[in-house]
Design a protein around this motif. Structure first.
Motif, PDB file in Angstrom:
ATOM      1  N   ALA A  29       1.036  -1.161   0.001  1.00 14.81           N
ATOM      2  CA  ALA A  29      -0.116  -0.108   0.026  1.00 14.81           C
ATOM      3  C   ALA A  29       1.012   1.176  -0.045  1.00 14.81           C
ATOM      4  CB  ALA A  29      -1.054   0.154   1.203  1.00 14.81           C
ATOM      5  N   PHE A  30       0.650   1.971  -0.866  1.00 21.54           N
ATOM      6  CA  PHE A  30       1.326   3.316  -0.957  1.00 21.54           C
ATOM      7  C   PHE A  30       0.732   4.359  -1.659  1.00 21.54           C
ATOM      8  CE2 PHE A  30       2.743   0.322  -4.385  1.00 21.54           C
ATOM      9  CZ  PHE A  30       2.393   1.189  -5.357  1.00 21.54           C
ATOM     10  N   ALA A  31       1.127   5.713  -1.609  1.00 17.94           N
ATOM     11  CA  ALA A  31       0.753   6.851  -2.265  1.00 17.94           C
ATOM     12  C   ALA A  31       1.835   7.363  -3.502  1.00 17.94           C
ATOM     13  CB  ALA A  31       0.277   8.178  -1.192  1.00 17.94           C
ATOM     14  N   VAL A  39      -3.453   6.574  -4.436  1.00 15.33           N
ATOM     15  CA  VAL A  39      -3.316   5.588  -3.634  1.00 15.33           C
ATOM     16  C   VAL A  39      -3.375   4.160  -4.208  1.00 15.33           C
ATOM     17  CG1 VAL A  39      -4.416   4.359  -1.602  1.00 15.33           C
ATOM     18  CG2 VAL A  39      -4.334   6.857  -1.687  1.00 15.33           C
ATOM     19  N   HIS A  60      -4.886   5.722   6.150  1.00 15.89           N
ATOM     20  CA  HIS A  60      -3.301   6.238   6.211  1.00 15.89           C
ATOM     21  C   HIS A  60      -2.611   6.637   4.972  1.00 15.89           C
ATOM     22  CE1 HIS A  60       0.952   5.081   7.713  1.00 15.89           C
ATOM     23  NE2 HIS A  60       1.169   5.033   6.463  1.00 15.89           N
ATOM     24  N   GLU A  61      -3.008   6.025   3.840  1.00 16.79           N
ATOM     25  CA  GLU A  61      -2.312   6.399   2.693  1.00 16.79           C
ATOM     26  C   GLU A  61      -2.963   7.709   2.007  1.00 16.79           C
ATOM     27  OE1 GLU A  61       0.219   5.190   1.488  1.00 16.79           O
ATOM     28  OE2 GLU A  61       0.465   3.530   2.835  1.00 16.79           O
ATOM     29  N   HIS A  64      -1.165  10.511   3.382  1.00 15.21           N
ATOM     30  CA  HIS A  64       0.075  10.722   2.794  1.00 15.21           C
ATOM     31  C   HIS A  64      -0.395  11.292   1.379  1.00 15.21           C
ATOM     32  CE1 HIS A  64       2.771   8.535   4.988  1.00 15.21           C
ATOM     33  NE2 HIS A  64       2.180   7.602   5.013  1.00 15.21           N
ATOM     34  N   LYS A  65      -1.409  11.357   0.594  1.00 12.84           N
ATOM     35  CA  LYS A  65      -1.720  11.618  -0.520  1.00 12.84           C
ATOM     36  C   LYS A  65      -1.978  13.386  -0.243  1.00 12.84           C
ATOM     37  CE  LYS A  65      -5.356  12.106  -3.748  1.00 12.84           C
ATOM     38  NZ  LYS A  65      -6.618  11.844  -4.393  1.00 12.84           N
ATOM     39  N   GLU A 101       4.878   8.664   8.986  1.00 12.23           N
ATOM     40  CA  GLU A 101       4.232   7.450   9.036  1.00 12.23           C
ATOM     41  C   GLU A 101       3.312   7.536  10.504  1.00 12.23           C
ATOM     42  OE1 GLU A 101       3.899   4.965   6.914  1.00 12.23           O
ATOM     43  OE2 GLU A 101       5.084   5.930   5.493  1.00 12.23           O
ATOM     44  N   SER A 141       7.794   2.010   6.120  1.00 10.45           N
ATOM     45  CA  SER A 141       6.621   1.340   7.032  1.00 10.45           C
ATOM     46  C   SER A 141       7.289  -0.151   7.349  1.00 10.45           C
ATOM     47  CB  SER A 141       5.312   1.391   6.668  1.00 10.45           C
ATOM     48  OG  SER A 141       5.685   0.806   5.201  1.00 10.45           O
TER      49      SER A 141
END
Length: 188
Positions: A29-31, A39, A60-61, A64-65, A101, A141
């Motif tokens: 999972a990441f942005a 995402v 959470h992601e 970040h976005k 994070e 992470s």
């Protein structure tokens, strides 16, 4: 990158955001994206987590976005590569990543109303840590220090993450900056 159309449409509509589910055997999972981040969630992650955990990971992601963390991380990375001779920047980049994070975890907890989703998702990811992640150290992470601090913060919300001051890199960086300033002034 092959997308999973049905999950992509469902999550994008549910969260009113660009969320892309892609086929991958790794739980990721990441942005990603500089000016218009999106995402990304892997199908392996979707299969591994329950609805509450997916909700926490998406929030959470999304943080970040919304915070443009991919752009900030890229800029910080470039800065540390261009000014590689200033050792304190590397430490600052690592600390910044850990703090981002934790802040994204806090946002997910606020949005979901519980620590359970974030905490359970982290524990499942720790247990599922794959050879790919061990070899590439894909994201902060999955780093031991970041994970330990994140879990400690989830278990004790009043816990203050320590910011260790690296004396040797700071002194080295200060000396290098003074030497560079002297060298620049000698040319005039």
């Amino acid at each position: 990158l092959a997308f999973e159309q049905q999950s992509t449409e469902f999550l994008s509509e549910k969260y009113q955001n660009d969320i892309i589910v892609f086929h991958c055997q790794e739980p990721l999972a990441f942005a990603m994206g500089m000016l218009h981040p999106k995402v990304y969630l892997s199908t392996a992650l979707m299969d591994m987590l329950d609805k509450e955990e997916i909700d926490a990971v998406v929030h959470h992601e999304l943080h970040h976005k919304y915070s443009y963390d991919p752009l900030k991380a890229f800029m910080f990375s470039m800065l540390t590569k261009v000014i590689w001779y200033i050792p304190v920047l590397k430490h600052m980049r690592q600390s910044y990543s850990v703090f981002r994070e934790v802040i994204a975890d806090d946002y997910a907890i606020q949005q979901t109303g519980t620590e359970l989703g974030v905490g359970q998702a982290l524990l499942k990811l720790i247990k599922k840590k794959t050879q790919f992640q061990k070899q590439t150290k894909f994201a902060v992470s999955f780093g031991d220090r970041a994970l330990n601090l994140r879990i400690q913060k989830i278990l004790n919300p009043t816990y203050n993450i320590p910011f260790n001051v690296p004396i040797i890199p700071i002194v080295t960086s200060a000396i290098l900056m003074v030497v560079l300033m002297i060298m620049l002034n000698l040319n005039y």
